[in-house]
Motif scaffolding. Structure first.
Motif: not given
Length: 420
Positions: A165-167, A204
């Motif tokens: 969930k880190s873009y 994000y």
């Protein structure tokens, strides 16, 4: 003991670090410790490469260590080494070799991913290596294979982003791939990559400079495709992002100035907002406001920050002063940064800061101060052990003298460069 000394000396004295590692390597060889020898060779290779610019010595250490890691199936160690080796080849403009090394690194990470499918780090590292291999392949002129490698890289990075969930890494590399297509004049594909980046960033990402960069690049591509309405829309989005960040940074700076004994978490958030605000103001060419935020940030860091943080802020402040054509203020900021770097015995960092000082002097035509700074830089670089940089310093001083018709003095410096 020598291994510990090598680590301790890495930032303060690369030559002493090198000497300690050479002792460790000699002991490992005499005792037949192949893996210890390989690890030491990699450390030596990194030192020769990153800190001393001794590329031939670095390559010899990388080559031997890589063979040992591969023979023992130490895939992660091999993957990390081939990344360093590929970077070395890239700096030497050996693009085919760089492609091979980065691809070898990616292959090791992919095998590790197959062994541990849920390990997001392996996927991310494979993606980064494919992107680097694609960039190196592109530099050879082979755009077809470069595209294949770049696509593989984005696929792995997308998997990593979904898992973590880190873009941010995916977004940064989509921008890189967009740049590849832009250079190939394939603007629809360039825009597609940027639109993917913009979509991910909207959900994000919170770095205003990165978000603004996406919109600015989209504006450039749309203008090139003769779509002025879309170009103006993207440019307006970029400006709004920067203006919002600038306003938040100004507010954070005010709070830093008026608040005392802030909790660590609140302080960190305000400092981050102030830094991003200063960057945004610089992008908007509102340089005095950017400088004011950086000066307040520096005042806070002098009370509760680290020396490294102060050096970083001073360098940013000097760059903003350069943009305002304020050489005295720029000089003072870099002198303060150099003193702090010297205080913590970081010779390589001090040399880099003085090098920036020289460039600033040359840009404003201040020959005397540029020559004086180069003279001061010479012994600092000597102590760092970076022979290539030392030769560049002496050659640069010679070129500067020759450009001002001081030919006899220039010859002296050229000869000193040749003597290295």
């Amino acid at each position: 003991q020598y291994s510990m000394w090598a680590v301790d000396y890495r930032q303060t004295s690369p030559i002493q670090s090198m000497n300690a590692l050479v002792v460790v390597l000699g002991n490992a060889q005499s005792l037949g410790l192949q893996l210890t020898g390989a690890l030491t060779r990699k450390a030596l290779g990194n030192l020769y490469h990153r800190d001393m610019a001794r590329y031939r010595e670095a390559e010899e250490r990388y080559e031997t260590a890589g063979g040992i890691f591969s023979a023992y199936n130490l895939r992660e160690s091999a993957a990390l080494l081939y990344n360093d080796y590929g970077t070395l080849c890239l700096e030497m403009a050996r693009y085919i070799a760089a492609t091979e090394k980065f691809s070898a690194s990616a292959a090791h990470w992919v095998l590790l991913t197959k062994q541990s499918p849920n390990n997001s780090r392996y996927r991310g590292m494979a993606g980064r290596m494919y992107i680097k291999a694609g960039q190196a392949q592109s530099a050879t002129g082979d755009s077809l294979n470069a595209q294949r490698l770049l696509r593989s890289g984005i696929a792995e990075l997308r998997n990593e982003a979904v898992m973590t969930k880190s873009y941010t890494e995916l977004i940064r590399n989509l921008i890189i791939v967009s740049g590849f297509y832009h250079a190939q004049e394939d603007l629809p594909k360039s825009i597609d990559q940027l639109q993917q980046a913009a979509k991910a960033a909207a959900q994000y990402e919170d770095d205003p400079k990165l978000i603004a960069q996406i919109h600015q690049l989209l504006a450039t591509d749309y203008r090139a495709m003769n779509q002025p309405a879309k170009a103006n829309e993207e440019a307006a989005k970029a400006r709004r992002v920067l203006e919002d960040a600038a306003a938040a940074g100004t507010a954070a700076s005010t709070k830093l100035a008026s608040s005392a004994n802030l909790p660590a978490g609140s302080l960190a958030q305000l400092e981050l907002a102030a830094k991003r605000g200063a960057v945004a103001l610089q992008e908007l060419k509102r340089y005095p406001e950017a400088a004011a935020i950086l000066q307040q940030l520096l005042a806070t860091q002098k009370q509760v920050g680290t020396i490294e943080e102060q050096i970083e802020t001073l360098q940013a402040l000097a760059a903003v002063m350069d943009l305002q054509n304020k050489p005295l203020e720029s000089l003072n900021a870099r002198l303060d940064a150099t003193r702090l770097a010297t205080k913590v015995n970081k010779k390589t960092l001090a040399a880099d800061i003085v090098g920036d000082m020289v460039s600033a002097f040359i840009q404003i035509g201040d020959l005397d101060n540029a020559l004086e700074a180069l003279t001061e830089l010479d012994p600092i670089v000597q102590q760092s052990g970076n022979l290539r940089k030392l030769a560049d310093v002496r050659e640069g001083r010679g070129e500067l003298l020759a450009s001002h018709n001081r030919n006899e003095d220039a010859v002296v410096d050229y000869r000193r460069a040749l003597d290295i």
